[in-house]
Design a protein around this motif. Structure first.
Motif, PDB file in Angstrom:
ATOM      1  N   PHE A  13     160.638  80.592  19.654  1.00 49.81           N
ATOM      2  CA  PHE A  13     160.144  80.596  21.075  1.00 49.81           C
ATOM      3  C   PHE A  13     159.360  79.531  21.530  1.00 49.81           C
ATOM      4  N   HIS A  14     159.991  78.847  22.219  1.00 45.12           N
ATOM      5  CA  HIS A  14     159.508  77.391  22.560  1.00 45.12           C
ATOM      6  C   HIS A  14     158.812  77.405  23.938  1.00 45.12           C
ATOM      7  N   GLY A  15     158.414  78.566  24.453  1.00 44.27           N
ATOM      8  CA  GLY A  15     157.518  78.674  25.455  1.00 44.27           C
ATOM      9  C   GLY A  15     158.227  78.929  27.066  1.00 44.27           C
ATOM     10  N   ASP A  16     157.677  79.352  27.755  1.00 44.70           N
ATOM     11  CA  ASP A  16     158.214  79.586  29.014  1.00 44.70           C
ATOM     12  C   ASP A  16     157.549  78.476  30.133  1.00 44.70           C
ATOM     13  N   PRO A  17     158.657  77.684  30.462  1.00 39.24           N
ATOM     14  CA  PRO A  17     158.358  76.358  31.231  1.00 39.24           C
ATOM     15  C   PRO A  17     157.972  77.045  32.849  1.00 39.24           C
ATOM     16  N   GLN A  18     158.336  78.130  33.112  1.00 39.12           N
ATOM     17  CA  GLN A  18     157.894  78.662  34.359  1.00 39.12           C
ATOM     18  C   GLN A  18     156.650  79.546  34.428  1.00 39.12           C
ATOM     19  N   ALA A  19     156.084  79.901  33.368  1.00 40.15           N
ATOM     20  CA  ALA A  19     154.642  80.362  33.228  1.00 40.15           C
ATOM     21  C   ALA A  19     153.662  79.536  33.297  1.00 40.15           C
ATOM     22  N   GLN A  20     152.519  80.012  33.911  1.00 43.26           N
ATOM     23  CA  GLN A  20     151.494  79.148  34.008  1.00 43.26           C
ATOM     24  C   GLN A  20     150.892  78.841  32.490  1.00 43.26           C
ATOM     25  N   ALA A  21     150.099  77.849  32.295  1.00 45.18           N
ATOM     26  CA  ALA A  21     149.547  77.497  30.948  1.00 45.18           C
ATOM     27  C   ALA A  21     148.616  78.452  30.385  1.00 45.18           C
ATOM     28  N   GLN A  22     147.773  79.167  31.375  1.00 44.15           N
ATOM     29  CA  GLN A  22     146.895  80.328  31.032  1.00 44.15           C
ATOM     30  C   GLN A  22     147.166  81.139  30.719  1.00 44.15           C
ATOM     31  N   ARG A  23     148.395  81.871  31.261  1.00 44.72           N
ATOM     32  CA  ARG A  23     148.842  82.958  31.239  1.00 44.72           C
ATOM     33  C   ARG A  23     150.056  83.218  29.943  1.00 44.72           C
ATOM     34  N   GLY A  24     150.841  82.075  29.915  1.00 47.06           N
ATOM     35  CA  GLY A  24     152.085  82.244  29.079  1.00 47.06           C
ATOM     36  C   GLY A  24     151.469  82.068  27.643  1.00 47.06           C
ATOM     37  N   PRO A  25     152.345  82.607  26.630  1.00 46.67           N
ATOM     38  CA  PRO A  25     151.951  82.604  25.168  1.00 46.67           C
ATOM     39  C   PRO A  25     152.410  81.242  24.724  1.00 46.67           C
ATOM     40  N   PRO A  29     149.897  76.330  19.506  1.00 45.13           N
ATOM     41  CA  PRO A  29     148.989  76.162  20.692  1.00 45.13           C
ATOM     42  C   PRO A  29     148.949  74.696  21.167  1.00 45.13           C
ATOM     43  N   GLY A  30     148.570  74.336  22.548  1.00 43.91           N
ATOM     44  CA  GLY A  30     148.432  73.136  22.984  1.00 43.91           C
ATOM     45  C   GLY A  30     149.801  72.501  23.198  1.00 43.91           C
ATOM     46  N   ALA A  31     150.774  73.154  23.469  1.00 46.11           N
ATOM     47  CA  ALA A  31     152.357  72.402  23.314  1.00 46.11           C
ATOM     48  C   ALA A  31     152.685  72.055  24.673  1.00 46.11           C
ATOM     49  N   ARG A  32     151.894  72.530  25.617  1.00 41.45           N
ATOM     50  CA  ARG A  32     152.303  72.269  27.195  1.00 41.45           C
ATOM     51  C   ARG A  32     152.506  71.026  27.465  1.00 41.45           C
ATOM     52  N   LEU A  33     151.790  70.194  27.174  1.00 42.49           N
ATOM     53  CA  LEU A  33     151.979  68.696  27.482  1.00 42.49           C
ATOM     54  C   LEU A  33     153.024  67.856  26.680  1.00 42.49           C
ATOM     55  N   ARG A  34     152.958  67.817  25.396  1.00 43.09           N
ATOM     56  CA  ARG A  34     153.881  67.115  24.569  1.00 43.09           C
ATOM     57  C   ARG A  34     155.255  67.959  24.170  1.00 43.09           C
ATOM     58  N   GLY A  35     155.161  69.334  24.263  1.00 43.71           N
ATOM     59  CA  GLY A  35     156.302  69.909  23.766  1.00 43.71           C
ATOM     60  C   GLY A  35     156.030  70.751  22.445  1.00 43.71           C
TER      61      GLY A  35
END
Length: 628
Positions: free
Chosen positions: A385-397, A556-562
């Motif tokens: 699971f690569h993360g949900d780009p639509q979800a907010q960073a505080q709520r998305g796993p 964790p912490g993958a929102r900025l770099r992927g």
């Protein structure tokens, strides 16, 4: 005693060279390698006719040689040189080149005496070129005999050497030669000429430090006694002038052997630094030397996560290396651990070249973790699971990967090898029921049948019974009441495993743990996959954390770099950032730092107790000069 005009002329000319302290020409005079010129043959004939082998003749030769030594007030302290020169003349007289072992012993005794002459504080430097010359000849002879032991096998049998105690480690001719050369190295290193330590420049006998060290290291690598080089490197670090003050040829050779030594001791980053410096400083036209350096520099970089570029492998000095290293790099990138093990297995024809170079076991042990990293990365790309780009960073796993998908991928790899039939051992790992599910180990015959697939019929092999009969088929046993119970040979004392223990909870070989009350217990394969992922995280080759109740790898912490750059950082950059904190290489003496920002001996950066170069001083509140 007849006339000896050639010998007299030889000794007279040699005496003048000693008086002038011309070491290079002294070495040129003292030739021993055949074929010798005619004038040496005539001198040898004079020695045999006028000084036959006997104590009296040897004493007369020593008396003649004693006149060559410079004297002060009628005496000389350089007594080792006349003895060396006498041994040189008797060597020419007595040596028989067809007897290689006797030639080696005579030459080693000659070099020993020359090393003693080297130890003189005043005149020793005169024989430094001769010591190097004799050391090279002795090393050449010793390594030739080491490669062809059949040439001296009959002599060793005549001397009874094979009857020595096998429990005592035998010292080879190469190692004996290395011990003699090491003594010459110590004489050069401990010379007090000039300024000692890392601040001094090579003077006197110290100019021969790396010449002797390189030759000694060559011999130690030849005989496989690398542990004996540890003290050499420690002594060089403590007493040698900086390596940069020596000629390029000596620097390159020394850095090559230093890099190989560090590589053999699993210090891969310092080894890469030394080998890279040797390659950079090696002359471009020295193709064979650069090829030899690349043979160890490339695998060192591969272990550190940096593959050779195509441009490098197309250089003239890299001829033939692409065929060896490109398939290895492709296997690491593919992430197929079974194909990787097959490629570097002892029975594989591709492993022969790596074994000859002494890097096979290192590549097998150190590169497999990179294979598993590629495996984990590919499984994450395809099943994570690569993360949900639509979800907010505080709520998305955060991005994650369930480890059971890695288990499925491992089983799939095993099934592919089972279908291909190219790797029987790797394919059998899919059916392995004993211990590790990833690493295949053949089933011991004593435990056959424990999986329930085959009925145990007892040991049938007479050799197994002869060796292990006391354990698997004893003559009898004590029953529950303490009485001796005879047992028929070949029968298990405790009965058949499935008859006695099949229904017990403690049965450790259950084929289907999912059907029991312990269904939440991870399978052996899941435990291994989890251990591999934990090892990758510990080494910094992956970033994130593991959960154990529902096994998964989270990033964790993958929102900025992927997810991929965060969870799977570049291997080389990760190792470099960690290892580069201390850029020093053990055994490599660097020049002391110079310049405005260089630290001083007292630990400060500038003047005593004050602010110096490299420090920031706040002058905002300073008053003008002269203001009270």
């Amino acid at each position: 005693m007849g006339p000896t005009p050639v010998l007299d002329q030889f000794l007279g000319s040699l005496g003048e060279l000693v008086q002038n302290r011309d070491g290079a020409k002294v070495q040129d005079f003292l030739q021993i390698e055949p074929p010798l010129s005619d004038i040496y043959e005539r001198m040898i004939e004079e020695l045999r006719n006028n000084f036959p082998p006997c104590p009296k003749s040897d004493a007369e030769l020593l008396q003649r040689c004693d006149r060559l030594v410079p004297r002060s007030k009628g005496s000389s302290s350089w007594t080792a040189f006349p003895t060396f020169l006498k041994l040189y003349l008797t060597f020419l007289r007595d040596v028989k080149t067809e007897n290689l072992l006797e030639t080696y012993n005579l030459l080693k005794a000659l070099l020993n005496q020359c090393v003693l002459a080297l130890g003189d504080s005043q005149m020793g430097v005169v024989v430094l070129p001769t010591v190097l010359y004799l050391s090279k000849v002795l090393a050449k002879l010793a390594m030739g005999l080491d490669r062809r032991p059949d040439l001296i096998a009959h002599i060793l049998r005549m001397e009874g050497q094979p009857d020595q105690d096998d429990t005592v480690e035998k010292v080879t001719l190469v190692e004996k030669s290395a011990n003699v050369v090491r003594e010459a190295f110590i004489k050069c290193l401990t010379d007090r000429t000039g300024t000692p330590g890392p601040h001094g420049k090579p003077e006197g006998k110290r100019i021969g430090i790396y010449l002797m060290a390189n030759l000694c290291l060559k011999l130690l690598f030849q005989c496989g006694k690398l542990r004996n080089a540890e003290q050499m490197f420690a002594s060089i670090t403590a007493q040698s002038p900086p390596l940069a003050y020596f000629p390029a040829s000596q620097r390159v050779t020394y850095l090559y052997y230093l890099g190989r030594y560090l590589f053999a001791n699993n210090l891969f980053f310092p080894a890469q630094t030394a080998l890279q410096a040797a390659y950079d400083q090696c002359h471009r036209q020295a193709t064979s030397q650069r090829h030899l350096i690349l043979t160890y520099l490339i695998p060192c970089n591969i272990i550190l996560g940096r593959f050779p570029s195509r441009a490098l492998l197309q250089r003239p000095e890299a001829h033939g290396l692409a065929e060896q290293f490109e398939p290895l790099c492709r296997l690491i990138t593919r992430g197929d651990y079974l194909a990787f093990r097959q490629h570097l297995s002892l029975s594989s024809p591709t492993a022969e070249w790596f074994a000859r170079k002494g890097i096979l076991l290192t590549l097998r042990n150190r590169c497999e973790i990179l294979v598993w990293r590629s495996f984990a990365r590919k499984v994450f790309i395809n099943g994570g699971f690569h993360g949900d780009p639509q979800a907010q960073a505080q709520r998305g796993p955060p991005p994650y990967l369930y480890l059971n998908k890695a288990v499925v991928a491992t089983r799939w790899l095993q099934s592919q090898h089972a279908l291909s039939g190219n790797d029987p051992a790797g394919a059998t790992a899919a059916l392995n029921k004993y211990g590790s599910q990833v690493i295949f180990e053949p089933t011991d015959s004593e435990y056959a049948g424990l999986s329930g697939e085959d009925e145990y019929t007892g040991p049938q092999d007479s050799e197994i019974l002869a060796e292990y009969g006391d354990y698997i088929a004893p003559d009898g046993f004590y029953n529950d009441e303490g009485y001796w119970q005879p047992s028929e040979t070949g029968q298990l004392v405790d009965g058949e495993p499935y008859d006695d223990y099949g229904d017990c909870d403690v049965y450790p070989y259950s084929d289907e743990p999912e059907d029991s009350r312990y269904s939440h217990t991870p399978s052996p394969l899941m435990r291994e996959i989890e251990s591999i992922f934990a090892s990758l995280l510990t080494q910094g080759l992956m970033r994130g954390y593991l959960t154990h109740r529902n096994p998964r790898f989270a990033i964790p912490g993958a929102r900025l770099r992927g997810a991929l750059p965060t969870g799977f950082p570049n291997v080389w950059q990760t190792i470099f950032s960690h290892e580069n904190e201390d850029s020093s290489v053990p055994g490599w003496v660097q020049p002391p730092p110079t310049g405005f920002n260089a630290p001083r001996a007292n630990g400060g950066a500038g003047g005593a107790g004050g602010a110096g170069g490299g420090r920031v001083v706040n002058l905002s509140g300073a008053r003008p000069v002269g203001v009270q």
